[in-house]
Design an enzyme around this catalytic site. Structure first.
Site, short mmCIF file in Angstrom:
data_model
loop_
_atom_site.label_atom_id
_atom_site.label_comp_id
_atom_site.label_asym_id
_atom_site.label_seq_id
_atom_site.Cartn_x
_atom_site.Cartn_y
_atom_site.Cartn_z
N ASP A 7 0.88 -1.16 0.00
CA ASP A 7 0.00 0.00 0.00
C ASP A 7 0.92 1.21 0.00
OD1 ASP A 7 -2.38 1.53 0.19
OD2 ASP A 7 -2.06 1.74 2.35
N GLU A 68 -1.12 -1.22 -4.90
CA GLU A 68 -2.33 -0.45 -5.15
C GLU A 68 -2.11 0.48 -6.32
OE1 GLU A 68 -5.14 1.17 -2.00
OE2 GLU A 68 -4.11 2.98 -2.68
N ASP A 141 -2.71 1.25 6.91
CA ASP A 141 -1.87 0.97 5.73
C ASP A 141 -1.42 -0.49 5.72
OD1 ASP A 141 -1.36 3.98 4.89
OD2 ASP A 141 -0.96 3.83 7.03
#
Length: 191
Positions: A7, A68, A141
């Site tokens: 992330d 991501e 996160d």
């Protein structure tokens, strides 16, 4: 399948490793955050993220890295930092020959919770449940990185079939449009 989920972020870059196959219970192998100081020079922050991701790659030896996909936000500065951290993660994986998959936030949320509009608390709760953890990983996160890895494990079989179908279609199209070698009639010579 062992997947490192990333992330991306400049201050907190979530990382998490999940192992398993679609349709079977999954196992978390590690979760954490690579942190950088907000007041540090950008180049130093990117190097710190690289070192952190390299350590995770060395320790866990994933077969895939799921990152991501950066999406447009109103704050261009935030998007730039996220994109830079994302690029570092992709570079680290690609340097080692590890395939990289990009998943949008809504794809990840839908895969993990069933809704592409789920909030961070819902994602954290489902990650906790799916991986049979005692508590949601902190900060968010870290939970998001695990969600990325789970999403990739669950989506990979379908994505692979789709990529194979596209490759087969492209090969068929090349064959159909390839210049044909003219055929020369063969004459029989009398003996």
């Amino acid at each position: 399948m062992r997947v490192l989920g990333v992330d991306p972020g400049l201050t907190r870059c979530g990382v998490g490793v999940v192992e398993g196959v679609a349709g079977r219970p999954l196992t978390m192998l590690g979760v954490g955050v690579v942190r950088t100081a907000a007041d540090a020079e950008l180049g130093h922050r990117l190097v710190a993220i690289e070192r952190g991701i390299e350590e995770w790659l060395d320790e866990h030896r994933p077969e895939f890295v799921a990152v991501e996909r950066v999406f447009s936000q109103h704050n261009v500065r935030t998007v730039m930092g996220t994109a830079q951290a994302s690029a570092v993660a992709m570079l680290c994986a690609s340097r080692r020959g590890i395939p990289v998959a990009l998943h949008t936030p809504s794809e990840v949320k839908a895969a993990v919770t069933g809704s592409g509009r789920a909030d961070k608390a819902q994602v954290g709760a489902m990650v906790t449940r799916l991986l049979r953890l005692d508590a949601p990983p902190k900060p968010a996160d870290a939970a998001d990185a695990l969600a990325l890895a789970i999403c990739h494990i669950w989506r990979a079989p379908a994505v692979n079939r789709l990529q194979q179908a596209h490759a087969a279609a492209a090969a068929a199209a090349r064959t159909a449009h390839a210049p044909r070698t003219p055929t020369v009639p063969v004459r029989k010579v009398p003996r």
